[in-house]
Design a protein around this motif. Structure first.
Motif, short mmCIF file in Angstrom:
data_model
loop_
_atom_site.label_atom_id
_atom_site.label_comp_id
_atom_site.label_asym_id
_atom_site.label_seq_id
_atom_site.Cartn_x
_atom_site.Cartn_y
_atom_site.Cartn_z
N MET A 1 0.84 -1.20 0.00
CA MET A 1 0.00 0.00 0.00
C MET A 1 0.87 1.24 0.00
SD MET A 1 -3.48 0.23 1.18
CE MET A 1 -4.49 1.65 1.04
N MET A 2 0.44 2.23 -0.75
CA MET A 2 1.16 3.49 -0.75
C MET A 2 0.18 4.57 -0.32
SD MET A 2 3.44 4.85 -3.82
CE MET A 2 3.27 6.49 -4.37
N TYR A 3 0.40 5.11 0.87
CA TYR A 3 -0.47 6.18 1.35
C TYR A 3 0.13 7.50 0.97
CZ TYR A 3 -2.49 2.68 4.46
OH TYR A 3 -3.10 1.58 4.97
N ILE A 4 -0.73 8.39 0.51
CA ILE A 4 -0.26 9.72 0.17
C ILE A 4 -1.00 10.72 1.02
CG2 ILE A 4 -0.22 11.44 -1.66
CD1 ILE A 4 0.09 9.21 -3.64
N SER A 5 -0.27 11.63 1.62
CA SER A 5 -0.95 12.64 2.42
C SER A 5 -0.04 13.84 2.62
CB SER A 5 -1.35 12.07 3.78
OG SER A 5 -1.94 13.08 4.56
N HIS A 6 -0.61 14.97 2.94
CA HIS A 6 0.22 16.12 3.30
C HIS A 6 0.40 16.14 4.81
CE1 HIS A 6 -3.98 17.49 3.48
NE2 HIS A 6 -3.57 18.04 4.60
N ASP A 7 -0.28 15.21 5.48
CA ASP A 7 -0.30 15.22 6.94
C ASP A 7 0.52 14.05 7.46
OD1 ASP A 7 -0.82 15.26 9.57
OD2 ASP A 7 -3.01 15.39 9.39
N ILE A 8 1.70 14.35 7.98
CA ILE A 8 2.61 13.27 8.36
C ILE A 8 2.04 12.45 9.52
CG2 ILE A 8 4.04 14.52 10.03
CD1 ILE A 8 6.47 13.23 8.56
N ALA A 9 1.16 13.05 10.29
CA ALA A 9 0.57 12.33 11.42
C ALA A 9 -0.29 11.18 10.94
CB ALA A 9 -0.26 13.29 12.26
N VAL A 10 -1.06 11.45 9.89
CA VAL A 10 -1.93 10.41 9.34
C VAL A 10 -1.10 9.26 8.81
CG1 VAL A 10 -3.51 9.91 7.45
CG2 VAL A 10 -3.78 12.00 8.77
N ILE A 11 -0.03 9.61 8.09
CA ILE A 11 0.83 8.62 7.48
C ILE A 11 1.50 7.76 8.54
CG2 ILE A 11 2.95 8.36 6.17
CD1 ILE A 11 1.02 9.30 4.32
N ALA A 12 1.97 8.42 9.59
CA ALA A 12 2.75 7.73 10.61
C ALA A 12 1.95 6.59 11.22
CB ALA A 12 3.16 8.72 11.70
N GLU A 13 0.64 6.76 11.29
CA GLU A 13 -0.19 5.76 11.91
C GLU A 13 -0.17 4.43 11.17
OE1 GLU A 13 -4.49 6.11 13.41
OE2 GLU A 13 -3.68 8.14 13.22
N VAL A 14 -0.09 4.49 9.83
CA VAL A 14 -0.27 3.27 9.06
C VAL A 14 0.94 2.81 8.27
CG1 VAL A 14 -2.76 3.31 8.89
CG2 VAL A 14 -1.38 4.71 7.33
N ALA A 15 1.87 3.72 8.00
CA ALA A 15 2.96 3.35 7.10
C ALA A 15 4.16 2.80 7.85
CB ALA A 15 3.38 4.55 6.27
N GLU A 16 4.81 1.80 7.22
CA GLU A 16 6.02 1.26 7.82
C GLU A 16 7.23 2.11 7.45
OE1 GLU A 16 5.81 -2.55 6.03
OE2 GLU A 16 3.98 -3.07 7.10
N ARG A 17 7.18 2.63 6.23
CA ARG A 17 8.26 3.52 5.80
C ARG A 17 7.66 4.79 5.25
NH1 ARG A 17 12.04 2.22 1.71
NH2 ARG A 17 10.49 0.82 0.83
#
Ligand SMILES: Nc1ncnc2c1ncn2[C@@H]1O[C@H](COP(=O)(O)OP(=O)(O)OP(=O)(O)O)[C@@H](O)[C@H]1O
Ligand code: SF4
Ligand SMILES: [Mg+2]
Lengths: 321, 383, 317
Positions: free
Chosen positions: A205-221
């Motif tokens: 999965m590749m999550y794209i967001s401008h909000d690093i908080a959102v990303i941090a929750e789900v992304a491994e890298r």
């Protein structure tokens, strides 16, 4: 083996005023079943990267160079016909404007069935039950299948679009700001749900967001983008604990602390660069507190400063948050 | 839905009433009170005059006459025509309306059949030279001065090539001893056309399930050809074939003229509508799903883009009378438009009023139908 | 711009900044218009017609003898008995059945076409803009009344009704322009402009202006109307087409009190029975018909070109 390897991808938009350097020498890799995040300010080229992966670019876009190796094949070189088979079957996407991703004149279920039948040879009945399964997965009542998009609420549409992205069990799902249009509670719930489903089926999965908080929750890298470049890429913990690129550091300090003061203004003077005429050398130099003459003259390359920690900067910072 | 239709019907009744009022007072204001002209009309035998005076309520005031008139219209009494005395206006309209209706329906359908796919195509190829060329041609057809188009068609096809007649409804020489009245043959012709249209739609529907496009198209075309063949056979067997053919022959050029004009409008509208839809996010989604280009274009873009076209198509039916004035005059096609113009020129006011009233009814009905069709085609609209 | 202090902004007079802004947007708009490709073509054709219009009085006062070439009263005695004469050196487009020069009529009629088209279009958009803005801003009863009226007007078969009206009220060019302008102004345009005004009305700066104490009329005049202006302009072009077309049709049937126009020219030919002979007397109808078509075509093209500027949804990125 990596599922996806992007090497030096460069893409421009041709406009009347000149080329917009939206994606410039972007490289990264993804393993099977891995979740990575792509973060950066609005307009830094996140969506452009995603669309390039699917080769769904507008007429004025041009891939100038680089390769996108997916399961060993270079997507850049595929014919349109072959590319069509990759789309959705292997790589699907939840679009930034998920609210408008559904055609208003067809039933939602029908639109998902259409995608399934395009790629898998299944009967209408089987396709329907497949849709029902995925509705259950994303927490939607399968009865809603036969409704039209305008009868769905925003959150329901979002879930339906996610169900659609899952429908053909692709290897990779790109989620471009999948939840920004929703309120925080729903946003959180949906994100978690996606991540569970993803892990369960071992999809990358590749999550794209401008909000690093959102990303941090789900992304491994996490990959941090700035003005068409990936400036830093590392596992989520490293990015938070030891950010090395000055831009990442600035982003992190914009992250609300307990006191809640946003220090971004003090840290980051100026505006994001104009991609029509990006700054010379390091594109961040006009706003960088550590910029030197070298930065202005020559562009840094993405280099591994720690194991799995890549930074593109002449003067990577060594400090912990 | 029922409430919506009910509401619209009330609205339509009010609008129609207002329209009637405008028409009445417009004619009332005409120099030389038209009711007097009716009395003075030399075609009307003197004996009938006195009876008429009473019948027309000429002793009443203007308001009395107005009330009378409205009541008559609502009870379906449009009065007697001067020109065709003692035929009733309604009777004349019954004869002329089908001619206009068929002319415009056939032309509108043909324009749609060509304009829709072409508009769709050039929108998909936007910005290319072909797009510009066809757009400009479409604008030209759309804005061409109708008499000029008619004259050019007549000049080329009737005068130079001699393929078609220069006008009229039929060739008098042929009809010296007709086995049946032209009107009834025409009505049968119209019925045949309607039947063939239904047949074509049914054929499309019936073959819908055939998976592969080629056999499907073959089956559709085959069925249509069979239908046309059967219809032709039927006409031939009835012995009326040559007469029917004569009418069709005369219809050809007016139909072509109206088709060309309507085609330009349909195509441009479809193109613009497509261009708006193409930018929608769900089109990108459809492409991302890996659907073939053609499926994205036809099933996703064109289906939504069709909506404004259907509306305009339906509404245009309402304007056939005023639109028909020019075309029907140029081709001497005795439909409603030409009848209206003639009635005005020879001051056959009841006839003219009747035509106008009918126009109003047509327009209003067309609006209602457009609304209903829209609701059928667009699931977002629920009345 | 970022290095300017507020004081420096204060030094630049407001009008100068406005002008600069205007210049910039006009440049952008022009380039969009130019890109539409068909817009400039329309403009070019309109330019040619304007040229013909201007050239006519010059020709009359120099090389064209008024007694022969006057579009209405002229008569060429040299060709007596041979009218309508085919094109020749002295009459490039021939003469009409009563011996008048066709080219002269053609050029002269451009004036009335422009006068009518532009007057009707201006009236219609002025009415449409005002009513649309007022309806959107105030809503309520005013809105309902005008919208119902618009529905009603749109239902009217214009041409058919004007044919009746003309025996009550002789239709001169000015009257026709007024009537056409009013009818289309009260009709469809109002609805379109109102919905545009509605989207402007909800913008924050309208609220701001209201909070700042701006009166209703001030807001309508300074904020709403300028914002629906572009669309207004667009509709003006389409209305010119409609007005010229309507005039031509009515003149063609001889329903207008106009001495000379392209429609009248064809009507003259028809009255004298020359239309039935088609190819033999083409100069009696072809040039006039082509002129009507071309001018309508040109304004329509300009309208579509403007559409590309005004309507971002149609724009290429
Ligand atoms: N079709 C296009 N033509 C020209 N420029 C474009 C086009 N699409 C995007 N751009 C430009 O390319 C740059 C990158 O756009 P992109 O949409 O990839 O950014 P993003 O990171 O996804 O931003 P956001 O967070 O706002 O979605 C932007 O500066 C944008 O203005
Ligand atoms: S390369 Fe130089 S300018 Fe760019 S981020 Fe690093 S220190 Fe700053
Ligand atoms: Mg984006």
């Amino acid at each position: 083996m990596a599922l996806l390897t992007v090497q030096d991808l460069t893409m421009h938009y041709r406009t009347k005023l000149g080329g917009v350097h939206a994606v410039d020498g972007v490289s990264f890799a993804m393993a099977e079943g891995e979740a990575i995040g792509l973060v950066g300010e609005s307009g830094c080229g996140k969506t452009s990267v995603a669309m390039a992966l699917l080769r769904l670019l507008p007429d004025n876009a041009q891939i100038l160079g680089g390769e996108i190796l997916f399961e060993g094949r270079d997507l850049v070189k595929l014919s349109e016909h072959e590319m069509r088979k990759v789309r959705w079957r292997s790589i699907s996407m939840v679009f930034q404007a998920a609210m408008n991703s559904l055609n208003p004149v067809y039933r939602v279920g029908q639109q998902i069935i259409e995608a399934i039948q395009q790629h898998l040879s299944v009967s209408e009945r089987e396709a329907r039950s497949r849709v029902a399964e995925h509705y259950n997965l994303v927490g939607l009542d399968p009865k809603l299948m036969d409704r039209y998009p305008h009868e769905y609420s925003g959150g329901m549409k979002q879930r339906a679009v996610i169900a659609m992205a899952l429908a053909c069990s692709p290897k990779l799902i790109i989620a471009d700001e999948p939840t920004t249009a929703l309120d925080v509670i729903v946003q959180d719930r949906i994100l978690r749900r996606i991540n569970e489903v993803r892990a369960e089926f071992n999809m990358a999965m590749m999550y794209i967001s401008h909000d690093i908080a959102v990303i941090a929750e789900v992304a491994e890298r996490i990959g941090v983008m700035y003005a068409g470049w990936i400036v830093e890429m590392a596992d989520t913990v490293s990015v938070f604990k030891h950010p090395a690129h000055p831009y990442t550091i600035a982003l992190m300090s914009a992250f609300p602390s307990i006191k809640g003061d946003k220090r971004v203004l003090a840290q980051l003077p100026g505006e994001p660069p104009n991609l029509l005429a990006p700054p010379s050398g390091c594109r961040f130099h006009p706003r960088c507190p550590h910029a030197t003459a070298e930065c202005v003259d020559e562009a840094p390359r993405l280099e591994e400063i720690d194991k799995g920690h890549f930074v593109s900067c002449w003067h990577p910072q060594r400090r912990s948050q | 839905m029922l409430r919506f239709v009910g509401g619209r019907l009330v609205q339509i009744a009010i609008t129609f009433f207002l329209f009637l009022t405008v028409v009445f007072f417009l004619f009332q204001a005409m120099p030389g009170d038209y009711t007097k002209q009716f009395i003075m009309n030399p075609r009307i035998p003197p004996a009938a005059r006195e009876a008429l005076k009473v019948r027309l309520g000429l002793t009443d005031s203007v308001w009395g006459q107005y009330v009378n008139y409205v009541r008559n219209v609502f009870t379906g009494n449009l009065g007697l025509s001067f020109e065709h005395y003692p035929r009733e206006v309604w009777d004349v309209i019954k004869e002329r309306l089908p001619r206009t209706a068929i002319l415009f329906l056939v032309a509108s359908v043909m324009a749609f059949v060509w304009g829709f796919p072409l508009g769709r195509y050039i929108a998909w190829k936007r910005g290319q030279t072909l797009d510009y060329t066809i757009t400009v041609a479409g604008v030209l057809f759309y804005t061409i001065f109708t008499p000029l188009l008619a004259l050019m068609l007549l000049f080329v096809f009737a005068n130079q090539l001699g393929w078609f007649r220069t006008g009229g409804f039929l060739t008098p020489r042929l009809w010296l001893t007709p086995p049946s009245s032209p009107q009834s043959i025409f009505i049968w012709l119209a019925a045949t056309l309607a039947g063939l249209g239904t047949w074509a739609v049914l054929a499309r529907f019936a073959t819908r399930r055939i998976g592969h496009p080629r056999p499907r198209r073959l089956a559709q075309r085959g069925l249509v050809v069979v239908g046309v063949g059967l219809a032709g056979l039927g006409w031939w067997a009835s012995g009326l074939g040559p007469f029917a053919w004569d009418i069709v022959w005369h219809m050809f050029l007016p139909v072509l003229a109206v088709t060309l004009i309507a085609f330009g409008g349909d195509m441009l509208l479809m193109r613009d509508s497509m261009l708006e839809v193409i930018r929608e996010d769900y089109i990108t989604t459809a492409k991302a799903k890996g659907l073939p280009d053609k499926v994205v274009r036809d099933r996703h873009a064109a289906r939504t883009a069709l909506l404004p076209l259907v509306t305009s198509f339906t509404l245009s039916i309402g304007f056939v009378v005023s639109g028909g004035i020019v075309t029907e005059t140029m081709f001497s096609w005795k439909g409603m438009g030409l009848t209206y113009l003639n009635a005005l020129l020879i001051q056959d006011y009841p006839m003219a009023m009747g035509c106008l009233i009918f126009t109003g009814i047509l327009v209003l009905v067309a609006h209602l139908v457009a609304d209903l069709l829209y609701a059928v085609l667009d699931p977002r609209i629920v009345y | 711009m970022t290095d300017r202090t507020p004081a420096q902004y204060a030094i630049t007079p407001l009008w100068k900044m406005r002008l600069r802004l205007l210049a910039r947007t006009s440049r952008q708009n022009w380039s969009l218009f130019w890109e539409s490709r068909i817009g400039p073509v329309g403009l070019l054709i309109i330019g040619l017609f304007l040229l013909a219009m201007v050239a006519h009085p010059i020709l009359i006062s120099t090389v064209w003898e008024p007694r022969v070439y006057d579009p209405v009263m002229g008569f060429d005695r040299a060709l007596i008995g041979r009218h309508p004469a085919p094109p020749s050196w002295s009459h490039p487009l021939g003469t009409d059945p009563i011996g008048r020069d066709v080219l002269s009529q053609l050029m002269w009629s451009a004036r009335s076409a422009f006068a009518l088209g532009v007057t009707a279009a201006v009236i219609s958009v002025v009415i449409g803009t005002l009513i649309g803005a007022v309806c959107a801003y105030f809503g309520g009863v005013v809105d309902v009344v005008f919208m119902r009226l618009a529905d009603l007007v749109m239902l009217f078969p214009f041409i058919a009704l004007l044919m009746v009206l003309r025996s009550v009220l002789p239709l001169t060019l000015i009257r026709l322009a007024l009537i056409l302008g009013a009818l289309s102004g009260l009709g469809g345009i109002t609805i379109v402009l109102k919905s545009q005004a509605l989207t402007v009305k909800v913008k924050p700066y309208i609220e701001a202006a209201r909070v700042a104490g701006g009166g209703s009329w001030h807001i309508i005049r300074r904020h709403i109307i300028p914002n629906i202006m572009p669309l207004t302009f667009l509709y003006m072009m389409f209305n010119v087409t409609a007005a010229i077309f309507t005039e031509a049709v009515l003149s063609f049937f001889g329903f207008l009190d106009i001495r000379m126009s392209w429609g009248v020219m064809i009507n003259t030919a028809q009255q004298a029975g020359y239309l039935g002979a088609f190819g033999h007397y083409w100069w009696l109808w072809a040039p006039a018909g082509a002129a009507i078509t071309l001018l309508c075509f040109a304004f329509y093209l300009v309208g579509r070109g403007l559409d590309a500027v005004v309507n971002p949804r149609l724009r290429r990125r």
